[in-house]
Design a protein around this motif. Sequence first.
Motif, short mmCIF file in Angstrom:
data_model
loop_
_atom_site.label_atom_id
_atom_site.label_comp_id
_atom_site.label_asym_id
_atom_site.label_seq_id
_atom_site.Cartn_x
_atom_site.Cartn_y
_atom_site.Cartn_z
N ALA A 210 0.83 -1.21 0.00
CA ALA A 210 0.00 0.00 0.00
C ALA A 210 0.86 1.26 0.00
N LEU A 211 1.97 1.24 0.73
CA LEU A 211 2.87 2.39 0.74
C LEU A 211 3.50 2.60 -0.64
N MET A 212 3.79 1.52 -1.34
CA MET A 212 4.33 1.65 -2.70
C MET A 212 3.26 2.14 -3.67
N LEU A 213 2.02 1.72 -3.44
CA LEU A 213 0.95 2.20 -4.31
C LEU A 213 0.74 3.70 -4.18
N GLU A 214 1.10 4.25 -3.03
CA GLU A 214 0.91 5.69 -2.83
C GLU A 214 1.77 6.49 -3.80
N HIS A 215 2.87 5.92 -4.26
CA HIS A 215 3.69 6.60 -5.28
C HIS A 215 2.89 6.81 -6.56
N ARG A 216 2.07 5.82 -6.89
CA ARG A 216 1.28 5.92 -8.11
C ARG A 216 -0.02 6.70 -7.87
N LEU A 217 -0.57 6.57 -6.67
CA LEU A 217 -1.84 7.23 -6.38
C LEU A 217 -1.69 8.70 -6.04
N GLY A 218 -0.53 9.07 -5.49
CA GLY A 218 -0.32 10.45 -5.05
C GLY A 218 1.05 10.95 -5.41
N ASP A 219 1.34 12.14 -4.99
CA ASP A 219 2.63 12.78 -5.31
C ASP A 219 3.64 12.43 -4.23
N VAL A 220 4.11 11.17 -4.25
CA VAL A 220 5.06 10.67 -3.27
C VAL A 220 6.24 10.06 -4.02
N SER A 221 7.44 10.47 -3.69
CA SER A 221 8.63 9.98 -4.39
C SER A 221 8.99 8.58 -3.90
N TRP A 222 9.74 7.86 -4.75
CA TRP A 222 10.20 6.53 -4.37
C TRP A 222 11.14 6.60 -3.17
N ARG A 223 11.90 7.68 -3.06
CA ARG A 223 12.81 7.81 -1.92
C ARG A 223 12.02 7.90 -0.62
N LEU A 224 10.93 8.65 -0.63
CA LEU A 224 10.10 8.76 0.58
C LEU A 224 9.43 7.42 0.88
N VAL A 225 8.98 6.72 -0.16
CA VAL A 225 8.37 5.40 0.04
C VAL A 225 9.37 4.45 0.68
N ALA A 226 10.61 4.45 0.19
CA ALA A 226 11.64 3.57 0.75
C ALA A 226 11.94 3.91 2.20
#
Length: 542
Positions: A210-226
Amino acid sequence: MLRTSSVRQENLSGQKFLSSEESTARTHRVRGLSIFLFFCGVFSFLYLNLFRWPGVPIFRFGDENFFWVYASRMRSGEQFLRDFHQFTPPGVNLCYLAFFRLFGESVRSTSWSVLCLGFALTLVCFLVARQLMRLAMAMLTALACAVLLYGDRFDATHHWFSSLAAVLAVWSLFPSRSKTRIVLAGSLLALSAFCTQTAGAMATLACCLALMLEHRLGDVSWRLVARRITLLLISEISVWTLLSWRYLLAAGAGRYWYFQVLYPSRYVHFPDGFLFPRFGPPHHLRSWISFTDHLFVYFLILLILPAVVLFVRRRPASPKHTMPVALLTSLSVFLTLEIITRLNWNRMHAIAMPALILLAWMVSQRVKTERVLMPLGWGLLGVLALAIVVTTQLHPYQQITLPTGQAMMEPEDLVEADWLMRHTAAGDRFLEVAHMRFYLPLQLREVGASDVLLPYEVTLPEWVTETVKDLREQKVEYILWAPRMGIFHVGDPPASQIDTLGPLRTYMRSAYVRVKLFDNGDEIWERVAEARTAVPLRDTSR
């Protein structure tokens, strides 16, 4: 004149403001009263299924008996894994241990613990659903959780505890994914894993996805997801280590790894179906209710993912609901994958709360559909709850006074309990080969490190050898043998190559004699003496 007119306008606006405040306060009072009355109803439903009115606890037995006995053994000073075998983590043991230390070991305490768990599940379901839908629909969803999911069996096993912690973990991430909330979610995931190791692992994967999906669903960078996933895993591992280190040291890392990872994967293969659970034919009202309930839950957990995907494609979720829906969907899918290879009703119901909330959310998004289904849902659940309560209260239980207090029992259980009370005393060693019904209510102590002995590979040969050794050394007076539990008869030859109970049968024939045969087929074997040759069966009393 102008001054008078302005004063009147000010008074009118002030009255409107006060009227608006009063209306808001009245609305809050009505909502608060509705919630209070709703949970009073939930409490009554749970209470009347666990106690015979006006207050005698009903003796129940299911998979939760294992954890009650584990908690009792820990209360007497025994250590998890060091002194008894268990292939699930000790989290649920500690919950019941705390309950027993506060209220004592009795049927009353176990009934209250089952009630508290059901109330907590209903409350959490309501709080999660309230974030996605209006009050009436959230209460209806919580009622469905109490009646359809938990109320089917009231079997308070580790699956419910781990699912409760997992749902709380994703709920903590609903408003935002701040550092504090990530740490809180990781801590709750650790609690889930501390109750069921596989459920905790799957819930962790669900949150990560779900946290990784937020990159696609919202304006969240992969660095922040990691960074978020790393913080989640670090907090979970830290809390799990804090909870588990004592038991790791007591049992040893190798033994802990074997019983928590290797043994379940190799030997715990009960006759449950892959993808298709066993459907038993219904015979009476309560069984028809359960059968319909099982079908509903079965299709719910299998179809919720495609249903949500199709629904969101046609009607995208609002930004406020996007991540909550993603978290719940991911959790539902991964918890279903956890149980899909060994489906049974208790596992299915315990992991169905996220899917149930998602179903209610989809209904609530269609105003016309909600208006039609809302009264239908309240009426149906009300009738079901009433039917379950009535069948419980009218069931032909019989009252008995146990060493731990008053209780209502099934007639066949009461006959066995009465016989054991007349021939044993609290604290005596006793072996119930295929179940764990009477240890806690009669205050009897279990023999050996194994919980139950079964003629399957789940019971290792060395466990049978340990039990025979303890029977011999402790001179245990009585053994309860129940052929109806699938362990065959003492005089039967091994049922198959994996039937490991041969040494126990041989020893019982040489040192024990059957002195009681109950109408349900259960047998009491009494110690007579050590002998080198087997003695014939002797039924001295029926």
